[in-house]
Design a protein around this motif. Structure first.
Motif, PDB file in Angstrom:
ATOM      1  N   TYR A  17      71.337  10.804  36.646  1.00  0.00           N
ATOM      2  CA  TYR A  17      70.787   9.965  37.712  1.00  0.00           C
ATOM      3  C   TYR A  17      69.842  10.725  38.633  1.00  0.00           C
ATOM      4  N   ALA A  18      69.821  12.046  38.550  1.00  0.00           N
ATOM      5  CA  ALA A  18      68.953  12.834  39.423  1.00  0.00           C
ATOM      6  C   ALA A  18      67.487  12.449  39.238  1.00  0.00           C
ATOM      7  N   LYS A  19      67.089  12.201  38.002  1.00  0.00           N
ATOM      8  CA  LYS A  19      65.675  11.890  37.753  1.00  0.00           C
ATOM      9  C   LYS A  19      65.269  10.536  38.321  1.00  0.00           C
ATOM     10  N   GLU A  20      66.261   9.667  38.561  1.00  0.00           N
ATOM     11  CA  GLU A  20      65.957   8.335  39.066  1.00  0.00           C
ATOM     12  C   GLU A  20      65.703   8.319  40.576  1.00  0.00           C
ATOM     13  N   LEU A  21      65.919   9.453  41.224  1.00  0.00           N
ATOM     14  CA  LEU A  21      65.687   9.522  42.667  1.00  0.00           C
ATOM     15  C   LEU A  21      64.213   9.727  42.997  1.00  0.00           C
ATOM     16  N   PHE A  22      63.407  10.027  41.970  1.00  0.00           N
ATOM     17  CA  PHE A  22      61.987  10.290  42.171  1.00  0.00           C
ATOM     18  C   PHE A  22      61.157   9.380  41.261  1.00  0.00           C
ATOM     19  N   SER A  23      59.852   9.416  41.435  1.00  0.00           N
ATOM     20  CA  SER A  23      58.950   8.569  40.644  1.00  0.00           C
ATOM     21  C   SER A  23      59.096   8.890  39.166  1.00  0.00           C
ATOM     22  N   LYS A  24      59.117   7.856  38.354  1.00  0.00           N
ATOM     23  CA  LYS A  24      59.322   8.015  36.913  1.00  0.00           C
ATOM     24  C   LYS A  24      58.249   8.897  36.291  1.00  0.00           C
ATOM     25  N   GLY A  25      58.696   9.909  35.533  1.00  0.00           N
ATOM     26  CA  GLY A  25      57.774  10.800  34.836  1.00  0.00           C
ATOM     27  C   GLY A  25      57.166  11.889  35.688  1.00  0.00           C
ATOM     28  N   SER A  26      57.474  11.923  36.990  1.00  0.00           N
ATOM     29  CA  SER A  26      56.905  12.940  37.879  1.00  0.00           C
ATOM     30  C   SER A  26      57.562  14.291  37.639  1.00  0.00           C
ATOM     31  N   ASN A  27      56.873  15.365  38.085  1.00  0.00           N
ATOM     32  CA  ASN A  27      57.439  16.706  37.952  1.00  0.00           C
ATOM     33  C   ASN A  27      58.771  16.818  38.686  1.00  0.00           C
ATOM     34  N   ALA A  28      58.849  16.169  39.862  1.00  0.00           N
ATOM     35  CA  ALA A  28      60.087  16.211  40.645  1.00  0.00           C
ATOM     36  C   ALA A  28      61.221  15.526  39.897  1.00  0.00           C
ATOM     37  N   SER A  29      60.914  14.432  39.195  1.00  0.00           N
ATOM     38  CA  SER A  29      61.923  13.695  38.440  1.00  0.00           C
ATOM     39  C   SER A  29      62.466  14.542  37.295  1.00  0.00           C
ATOM     40  N   ILE A  30      61.562  15.159  36.540  1.00  0.00           N
ATOM     41  CA  ILE A  30      61.975  15.957  35.386  1.00  0.00           C
ATOM     42  C   ILE A  30      62.717  17.214  35.825  1.00  0.00           C
ATOM     43  N   LEU A  31      62.186  17.887  36.858  1.00  0.00           N
ATOM     44  CA  LEU A  31      62.819  19.121  37.328  1.00  0.00           C
ATOM     45  C   LEU A  31      64.224  18.862  37.866  1.00  0.00           C
ATOM     46  N   SER A  32      64.382  17.819  38.692  1.00  0.00           N
ATOM     47  CA  SER A  32      65.693  17.532  39.264  1.00  0.00           C
ATOM     48  C   SER A  32      66.690  17.140  38.184  1.00  0.00           C
ATOM     49  N   GLY A  33      66.227  16.334  37.212  1.00  0.00           N
ATOM     50  CA  GLY A  33      67.105  15.936  36.111  1.00  0.00           C
ATOM     51  C   GLY A  33      67.517  17.119  35.259  1.00  0.00           C
ATOM     52  N   TYR A  34      66.568  18.008  34.988  1.00  0.00           N
ATOM     53  CA  TYR A  34      66.857  19.179  34.170  1.00  0.00           C
ATOM     54  C   TYR A  34      67.812  20.135  34.875  1.00  0.00           C
ATOM     55  N   MET A  35      67.529  20.459  36.147  1.00  0.00           N
ATOM     56  CA  MET A  35      68.357  21.422  36.867  1.00  0.00           C
ATOM     57  C   MET A  35      69.771  20.899  37.072  1.00  0.00           C
ATOM     58  N   SER A  36      69.879  19.604  37.357  1.00  0.00           N
ATOM     59  CA  SER A  36      71.198  19.005  37.515  1.00  0.00           C
ATOM     60  C   SER A  36      71.975  19.056  36.206  1.00  0.00           C
ATOM     61  N   THR A  37      71.286  18.771  35.105  1.00  0.00           N
ATOM     62  CA  THR A  37      71.925  18.825  33.785  1.00  0.00           C
ATOM     63  C   THR A  37      72.346  20.246  33.442  1.00  0.00           C
ATOM     64  N   TRP A  38      71.485  21.199  33.747  1.00  0.00           N
ATOM     65  CA  TRP A  38      71.791  22.604  33.462  1.00  0.00           C
ATOM     66  C   TRP A  38      73.076  23.043  34.162  1.00  0.00           C
ATOM     67  N   GLY A  39      73.160  22.795  35.463  1.00  0.00           N
ATOM     68  CA  GLY A  39      74.339  23.189  36.217  1.00  0.00           C
ATOM     69  C   GLY A  39      75.594  22.491  35.726  1.00  0.00           C
ATOM     70  N   TYR A  40      75.460  21.197  35.432  1.00  0.00           N
ATOM     71  CA  TYR A  40      76.599  20.414  34.960  1.00  0.00           C
ATOM     72  C   TYR A  40      77.070  20.908  33.592  1.00  0.00           C
ATOM     73  N   TRP A  41      76.138  21.257  32.735  1.00  0.00           N
ATOM     74  CA  TRP A  41      76.459  21.750  31.394  1.00  0.00           C
ATOM     75  C   TRP A  41      77.208  23.079  31.465  1.00  0.00           C
ATOM     76  N   ILE A  42      76.691  24.022  32.254  1.00  0.00           N
ATOM     77  CA  ILE A  42      77.345  25.317  32.369  1.00  0.00           C
ATOM     78  C   ILE A  42      78.722  25.161  33.016  1.00  0.00           C
ATOM     79  N   GLY A  43      78.816  24.234  33.970  1.00  0.00           N
ATOM     80  CA  GLY A  43      80.120  23.959  34.570  1.00  0.00           C
ATOM     81  C   GLY A  43      81.114  23.461  33.541  1.00  0.00           C
ATOM     82  N   ASN A  44      80.653  22.597  32.636  1.00  0.00           N
ATOM     83  CA  ASN A  44      81.517  22.110  31.554  1.00  0.00           C
ATOM     84  C   ASN A  44      81.970  23.249  30.652  1.00  0.00           C
ATOM     85  N   LEU A  45      81.046  24.163  30.367  1.00  0.00           N
ATOM     86  CA  LEU A  45      81.395  25.317  29.531  1.00  0.00           C
ATOM     87  C   LEU A  45      82.509  26.132  30.170  1.00  0.00           C
TER      88      LEU A  45
END
Length: 474
Positions: free
Chosen positions: A76-104
């Motif tokens: 849902y992080a990417k949905e907080l910003f304009s669709k396809g924007s750098n901010a949308s992709i970066l926030s979605g990626y960084m949030s996923t990264w942290g969540y993934w490592i936390g799962n590990l």
């Protein structure tokens, strides 16, 4: 994915319960008693349970209103910003990264706890005898064997899941059903042996490492992050939303699983404090086994250890499935490297599984030089805050949807209700983040974890966001 390989309500519920009631139920009674009095522990459970409940309602609501956003709360992080924007992709990626490592890290906490309970049958796993020495480093026999056990469990689970998600889900369901029945029996037995004197004084001030007295509110703050750890996994059904037979089952499984887990946690935490006095509890590496041994003797301890092994085996299956699913679903949303889209013939994200478990293997190396309890506390420190940001993001996204009215046409009552739930969930997430980052070491670990993901972000931006999985033979 074929209909026969979809997940129904009870398997989804088992994933939620199995992933929540994992290592925490076995180790947290000791961890909590180190920072809080019995009153502080119980209040921390109640407040955390209430906070996670509103967060679970957010997850369930978003799964129904935004079924196209699959893969977990971090999406849902990417949905907080304009669709396809750098901010949308970066926030979605960084949030996923942290969540993934936390799962590990969470998965490895379960695996190391499995080795700890296996030592009830094979004491050599705790042997302090020196196996070999390299320079100033001495490898203990127990540490080396623990490393081998953890490695074997990780990769055995890996190959079980590669054979098909539905069959792995059924194994997880069987293990979860066994643990729920076993914990219910534990509660019944412990009720008859409960010693009131063990929980007195009920609301005594605690002393921290610096020698300062900590009152009840401070104890609740200290226990908040630890109790949240116990509920990590409540979003499991949301992560597998795209694989559910019915989207409504995602919300039902989330709420039902949370209520079952909350009842188990409060019941067992309270009773363990009544079976062991405070000094015994804070020194125990296996508090549940030590507690039941005082009632049923060594045989009771062995039976509970066996239940623990079954429980942790099921949790390992669920967490490995969950950990591999996160980057796979994120890649389908264009938020992770396209190589994570590769599947085997059974629809399992094989590349994600391999990479996830190879990184997990690195975490297992912590068992070579640390005890089980030290390794457990180490991975909790790394993992817990990784979940808080996605939980916070999900709550804010619900508030955004309520504010804009998206998906709420003609549903004023639902809009108001979801707005209240979103506010409560946001407040709870903010409170735990503040409590958790009050310690500088924890804060730096959390920030370092998130920052490490930036290394691969450039490659993501250059890669093509292909949404079509590549089939590989397994």
């Amino acid at each position: 994915m074929s209909k026969t390989n979809k997940l129904g309500l009870w398997i989804l519920t088992a994933l939620v319960v199995g992933n929540m009631v994992g290592s925490g139920i076995f180790m947290l009674p000791r961890t909590l008693s180190e920072v809080a009095s019995p009153a502080g522990v119980l209040l921390a459970w109640v407040l955390t349970g209430a906070g996670v409940l509103v967060t679970a309602l957010v997850f369930g609501n978003l799964a129904i209103r935004k079924p196209n956003l699959n893969g977990g709360p971090q999406i849902y992080a990417k949905e907080l910003f304009s669709k396809g924007s750098n901010a949308s992709i970066l926030s979605g990626y960084m949030s996923t990264w942290g969540y993934w490592i936390g799962n590990l890290a969470g998965n490895i906490a379960i695996i190391t706890t499995f080795a700890g309970y296996l030592s009830s049958f094979f004491p050599i796993l705790t042997s302090g005898a020196t196996l070999m020495t390299i320079g100033s480093f001495s490898l203990k026999t127990g540490n080396a064997l623990t490393f081998l056990v953890c490695t074997l469990l990780l990769w055995t689970t890996h190959f079980i899941i590669l054979r098909g998600l539905e069959n792995a889900g059924k194994l997880n369901f069987a293990a979860t059903a066994t643990k729920v029945i076993g914990f219910f029996l534990f509660i019944v037995i412990a009720l008859f042996a409960f010693e009131k004197t063990n929980i007195l004084p009920f609301a005594e001030a605690q002393v921290d490492d610096a020698g300062n007295k900590v009152g009840l509110l401070g104890q609740i703050n200290h226990a908040a992050v630890a109790t949240l750890w116990a509920f990590i996994g409540v979003e499991s059904a949301v992560v597998f939303a795209s694989r559910a037979k019915k989207q409504v089952d995602v919300k039902r499984a989330t709420i039902l699983g949370l209520l079952i887990a909350l009842g188990i946690y409060i019941g067992i935490s309270t009773l363990v404090m009544g079976l062991l006095n405070h000094s015994e509890l804070v020194q125990s590496d296996k508090p549940l086994i030590d507690a039941i041994t005082t009632v049923a003797g060594p045989i009771g301890g062995k039976l509970l250890a066996a239940l623990g092994l079954i429980s942790l085996l099921g949790s390992t299956i669920g967490w490995v499935m969950l950990s591999a699913e996160v980057p796979y679903q994120a890649a389908k949303q264009g938020l992770f490297l396209t190589s994570f889209l590769k599947e085997n013939k059974n629809g399992i994200p094989i590349f994600s599984m391999v990479v996830t478990n190879l990184i997990g293997q690195l975490f297992i190396f912590s068992t070579i030089s640390n005890s089980i309890s030290d390794a457990f506390n180490f991975v909790i420190t790394i993992a817990t805050l990784s979940y808080l940001i996605p939980y916070f993001i999900s709550s804010v996204f619900q508030l955004k949807m309520v504010a804009t009215g998206e998906t709420y046409v003609g549903q004023l009552r639902n809009r108001v209700t979801d707005g209240i739930i979103g506010i409560l969930s946001t407040v709870y997430s903010t409170w735990v983040i503040i409590a958790g980052t009050a310690d500088l070491k924890t804060f730096l670990f959390g920030m370092g974890l998130l920052a490490s993901g930036i290394v691969f972000y450039g490659k993501l931006r250059k890669s093509k966001s292909s949404a079509v999985p590549q089939k590989l033979s397994a």
